[in-house]
Scaffold this motif. Structure first.
Motif, PDB file in Angstrom:
ATOM      1  N   LEU A 155       0.716  -1.467  -0.263  1.00  0.00           N
ATOM      2  CA  LEU A 155      -0.092   0.206   0.537  1.00  0.00           C
ATOM      3  C   LEU A 155       1.183   1.674  -0.257  1.00  0.00           C
ATOM      4  O   LEU A 155       1.864   1.257   1.020  1.00  0.00           O
ATOM      5  CB  LEU A 155      -1.039  -0.513   1.224  1.00  0.00           C
ATOM      6  N   GLN A 156       0.168   2.139  -0.173  1.00  0.00           N
ATOM      7  CA  GLN A 156       1.323   3.916  -0.776  1.00  0.00           C
ATOM      8  C   GLN A 156       0.314   4.603  -1.575  1.00  0.00           C
ATOM      9  O   GLN A 156      -0.951   4.201  -1.897  1.00  0.00           O
ATOM     10  CB  GLN A 156       2.058   2.676  -1.857  1.00  0.00           C
ATOM     11  N   PRO A 157       0.027   6.064  -0.772  1.00  0.00           N
ATOM     12  CA  PRO A 157      -0.901   7.308  -1.481  1.00  0.00           C
ATOM     13  C   PRO A 157      -0.034   6.892  -2.688  1.00  0.00           C
ATOM     14  O   PRO A 157       1.001   7.140  -2.999  1.00  0.00           O
ATOM     15  CB  PRO A 157      -0.466   8.077  -0.331  1.00  0.00           C
ATOM     16  N   ILE A 158      -1.172   7.420  -3.631  1.00  0.00           N
ATOM     17  CA  ILE A 158      -1.310   7.837  -4.858  1.00  0.00           C
ATOM     18  C   ILE A 158      -2.802   8.617  -5.236  1.00  0.00           C
ATOM     19  O   ILE A 158      -3.834   8.476  -4.714  1.00  0.00           O
ATOM     20  CB  ILE A 158      -0.869   6.401  -5.703  1.00  0.00           C
ATOM     21  N   THR A 159      -2.420   9.164  -5.883  1.00  0.00           N
ATOM     22  CA  THR A 159      -4.007  10.197  -6.817  1.00  0.00           C
ATOM     23  C   THR A 159      -4.276   8.745  -7.854  1.00  0.00           C
ATOM     24  O   THR A 159      -3.745   8.681  -9.032  1.00  0.00           O
ATOM     25  CB  THR A 159      -3.517  11.378  -7.624  1.00  0.00           C
ATOM     26  N   PRO A 160      -5.578   9.140  -7.794  1.00  0.00           N
ATOM     27  CA  PRO A 160      -6.712   8.682  -9.037  1.00  0.00           C
ATOM     28  C   PRO A 160      -5.811   9.155 -10.371  1.00  0.00           C
ATOM     29  O   PRO A 160      -6.599   7.910 -10.702  1.00  0.00           O
ATOM     30  CB  PRO A 160      -8.357   9.081  -8.703  1.00  0.00           C
ATOM     31  N   GLN A 161      -5.850   9.949 -10.342  1.00  0.00           N
ATOM     32  CA  GLN A 161      -4.978  10.647 -11.715  1.00  0.00           C
ATOM     33  C   GLN A 161      -4.414   9.722 -12.415  1.00  0.00           C
ATOM     34  O   GLN A 161      -3.749   9.452 -13.764  1.00  0.00           O
ATOM     35  CB  GLN A 161      -5.140  12.166 -11.595  1.00  0.00           C
ATOM     36  N   GLU A 162      -3.258   9.641 -11.135  1.00  0.00           N
ATOM     37  CA  GLU A 162      -1.855   8.581 -11.616  1.00  0.00           C
ATOM     38  C   GLU A 162      -2.143   7.133 -12.210  1.00  0.00           C
ATOM     39  O   GLU A 162      -1.520   6.324 -13.273  1.00  0.00           O
ATOM     40  CB  GLU A 162      -1.116   8.580 -10.898  1.00  0.00           C
ATOM     41  N   LEU A 163      -3.426   6.701 -11.448  1.00  0.00           N
ATOM     42  CA  LEU A 163      -3.562   5.399 -12.352  1.00  0.00           C
ATOM     43  C   LEU A 163      -4.468   4.829 -13.979  1.00  0.00           C
ATOM     44  O   LEU A 163      -3.849   4.398 -14.288  1.00  0.00           O
ATOM     45  CB  LEU A 163      -5.181   4.566 -11.001  1.00  0.00           C
ATOM     46  N   VAL A 164      -5.206   6.328 -13.775  1.00  0.00           N
ATOM     47  CA  VAL A 164      -5.858   6.557 -14.918  1.00  0.00           C
ATOM     48  C   VAL A 164      -4.622   6.907 -16.130  1.00  0.00           C
ATOM     49  O   VAL A 164      -5.016   6.240 -17.388  1.00  0.00           O
ATOM     50  CB  VAL A 164      -6.882   7.579 -14.705  1.00  0.00           C
ATOM     51  N   ASP A 165      -4.098   8.009 -15.180  1.00  0.00           N
ATOM     52  CA  ASP A 165      -3.274   7.761 -16.742  1.00  0.00           C
ATOM     53  C   ASP A 165      -2.361   6.962 -17.334  1.00  0.00           C
ATOM     54  O   ASP A 165      -2.059   6.515 -18.275  1.00  0.00           O
ATOM     55  CB  ASP A 165      -2.079   9.227 -16.187  1.00  0.00           C
ATOM     56  N   ALA A 166      -1.840   6.134 -15.985  1.00  0.00           N
ATOM     57  CA  ALA A 166      -1.075   4.635 -16.261  1.00  0.00           C
ATOM     58  C   ALA A 166      -2.014   3.412 -17.117  1.00  0.00           C
ATOM     59  O   ALA A 166      -1.306   3.237 -18.501  1.00  0.00           O
ATOM     60  CB  ALA A 166      -0.299   4.024 -15.288  1.00  0.00           C
ATOM     61  N   THR A 167      -3.316   3.582 -16.907  1.00  0.00           N
ATOM     62  CA  THR A 167      -3.912   2.443 -17.362  1.00  0.00           C
ATOM     63  C   THR A 167      -4.415   3.159 -19.435  1.00  0.00           C
ATOM     64  O   THR A 167      -3.562   2.906 -20.114  1.00  0.00           O
ATOM     65  CB  THR A 167      -5.364   2.323 -16.961  1.00  0.00           C
ATOM     66  N   TYR A 168      -4.137   4.326 -19.005  1.00  0.00           N
ATOM     67  CA  TYR A 168      -4.213   5.478 -20.055  1.00  0.00           C
ATOM     68  C   TYR A 168      -3.214   4.830 -21.211  1.00  0.00           C
ATOM     69  O   TYR A 168      -2.922   4.269 -22.927  1.00  0.00           O
ATOM     70  CB  TYR A 168      -5.007   6.737 -20.390  1.00  0.00           C
ATOM     71  N   HIS A 169      -1.752   5.022 -21.352  1.00  0.00           N
ATOM     72  CA  HIS A 169      -0.543   4.991 -21.861  1.00  0.00           C
ATOM     73  C   HIS A 169      -0.835   4.039 -22.325  1.00  0.00           C
ATOM     74  O   HIS A 169       0.091   3.240 -23.735  1.00  0.00           O
ATOM     75  CB  HIS A 169       0.241   5.876 -20.930  1.00  0.00           C
ATOM     76  N   ARG A 170      -1.062   2.734 -21.083  1.00  0.00           N
ATOM     77  CA  ARG A 170      -0.924   1.346 -21.518  1.00  0.00           C
ATOM     78  C   ARG A 170      -1.299   1.112 -22.686  1.00  0.00           C
ATOM     79  O   ARG A 170      -0.858  -0.068 -23.364  1.00  0.00           O
ATOM     80  CB  ARG A 170      -0.410   0.451 -20.089  1.00  0.00           C
ATOM     81  N   LEU A 171      -2.661   0.807 -22.304  1.00  0.00           N
ATOM     82  CA  LEU A 171      -3.012   0.976 -24.277  1.00  0.00           C
ATOM     83  C   LEU A 171      -3.738   1.289 -24.920  1.00  0.00           C
ATOM     84  O   LEU A 171      -4.367   0.858 -26.060  1.00  0.00           O
ATOM     85  CB  LEU A 171      -4.979   0.246 -23.270  1.00  0.00           C
ATOM     86  N   PHE A 172      -2.998   3.192 -24.928  1.00  0.00           N
ATOM     87  CA  PHE A 172      -3.601   3.695 -26.221  1.00  0.00           C
ATOM     88  C   PHE A 172      -3.375   3.060 -27.293  1.00  0.00           C
ATOM     89  O   PHE A 172      -3.554   2.997 -28.300  1.00  0.00           O
ATOM     90  CB  PHE A 172      -2.549   5.289 -26.103  1.00  0.00           C
ATOM     91  N   LEU A 173      -1.895   2.680 -27.856  1.00  0.00           N
ATOM     92  CA  LEU A 173      -2.008   2.007 -29.371  1.00  0.00           C
ATOM     93  C   LEU A 173      -2.519   1.378 -29.427  1.00  0.00           C
ATOM     94  O   LEU A 173      -2.745   0.539 -30.778  1.00  0.00           O
ATOM     95  CB  LEU A 173       0.052   1.309 -29.162  1.00  0.00           C
TER      96      LEU A 173
END
Length: 307
Positions: A155-173
């Motif tokens: 567990l670690q503190p993180i912003t929801p924006q970071e989670l969404v960004d990571a998923t977006y860039h992983r699947l964008f192509l």
């Protein structure tokens, strides 16, 4: 005369008390014996066994026995359902493993008989089937650990924006290659969440990957995050093929497929959503799905408590 009357009254009262005690005892012992027999049959593997309360106890003062019988039947029903799911799981695993093993065996026999050329293409097809089998075994192991809460969370503190960004860039192509639009809709100033980043990204990637599989070319998928009371609500919405109402309650079951005839190549092992559900619940959240019906898209969403 008084003494005689007392003796007779005492004797009659004693007889009445004994008779009443026998009747009450019999009424209490009989359902207990029935439950004992039913419990033994359930222990022997007859999970369809149920108990019924005698009619003379219905609507009587012995409501505790009725509640006991009701709870007993609920337990038996739960055990029967668990056993059914276990048998179904064994059948599903056997079926899922049989397909790649049959393909590998067929290619090997063809190679030994000289029917198929031993070229790189043949070896590549065999490798793909073996890799698919390995993925299935890995997914089953992951599911077993997730449902047993045996996955350690970092567990670690993180912003929801970071989670969404990571998923977006992983699947964008992948989205771009298929011709499906992928968009983000994240509210501003969202509170942080304390989660296992890798596991939550796994959940979002699974949901967004499924949305890609079931959204035709020219469609759109939106990954969003917003505050809902004391939780952050993550959603993956698409305008794809949608889900019929009768399938919604089973969508997170192991190996459940809405379209039984669709290719497993695009559908994966069929336990990704089950793993996602377990991971979300390990974080103290809940996952859900809604759809207006076939051809009207669907939305998968889950909540995570704010930090």
């Amino acid at each position: 005369a008084v003494n005689t009357s007392i003796r007779i009254s005492t004797l009659m009262a004693l007889i009445v008390a004994i008779c009443a005690s026998l009747i009450i005892a019999r009424s209490l012992v009989k359902p207990a014996q029935q439950m004992s027999v039913a419990a033994q049959r359930i222990a022997d593997g007859h999970y369809a066994e149920r108990v019924e309360l005698p009619k003379d106890l219905e609507h009587s003062q012995f409501d505790e026995w009725q509640d006991f019988a009701y709870q007993f039947n609920l337990m038996a029903e739960s055990l029967e359902e668990t056993e059914t799911m276990r048998m179904q799981l064994l059948g599903d695993v056997t079926h899922e493993m049989r397909t790649p093993l049959t393909t590998i065996k067929g290619y090997m026999e063809a190679l030994m008989d000289g029917v198929v050329d031993a070229d790189p293409a043949t070896y590549h097809r065999i490798y793909k089937e073996a890799d698919r089998l390995q993925h299935l075994v890995t997914d089953l192991q992951e599911l077993s650990r997730a449902e047993a809460n045996a996955i350690p969370l970092e567990l670690q503190p993180i912003t929801p924006q970071e989670l969404v960004d990571a998923t977006y860039h992983r699947l964008f192509l992948q989205y771009e290659e298929k011709g499906v639009a992928l968009e983000m809709d994240v509210a501003e100033d969202l509170p942080m969440v304390i989660v296992d980043r890798q596991r939550l990204e796994q959940v979002l990637t699974n949901l967004a990957g499924n949305a890609l599989n079931y959204t035709p070319e020219g469609g759109k998928v939106v990954i969003s995050a917003a505050v809902q009371k004391e939780q952050v609500l993550f959603s993956v919405s698409d305008n794809g093929i949608g889900i019929a109402e009768e399938h919604l309650k089973h969508i997170f079951d192991r190996f459940y497929r809405v379209d039984k005839s669709r290719a497993r190549k695009s559908g994966g092992s069929g336990i990704g959503l089950t793993i996602a559900k377990s991971l979300v619940e390990m974080h103290g959240g809940k996952i859900a799905v809604r759809s207006q019906g076939e051809g009207k898209g669907s939305t998968f969403s889950f909540t995570i408590p704010v930090a």
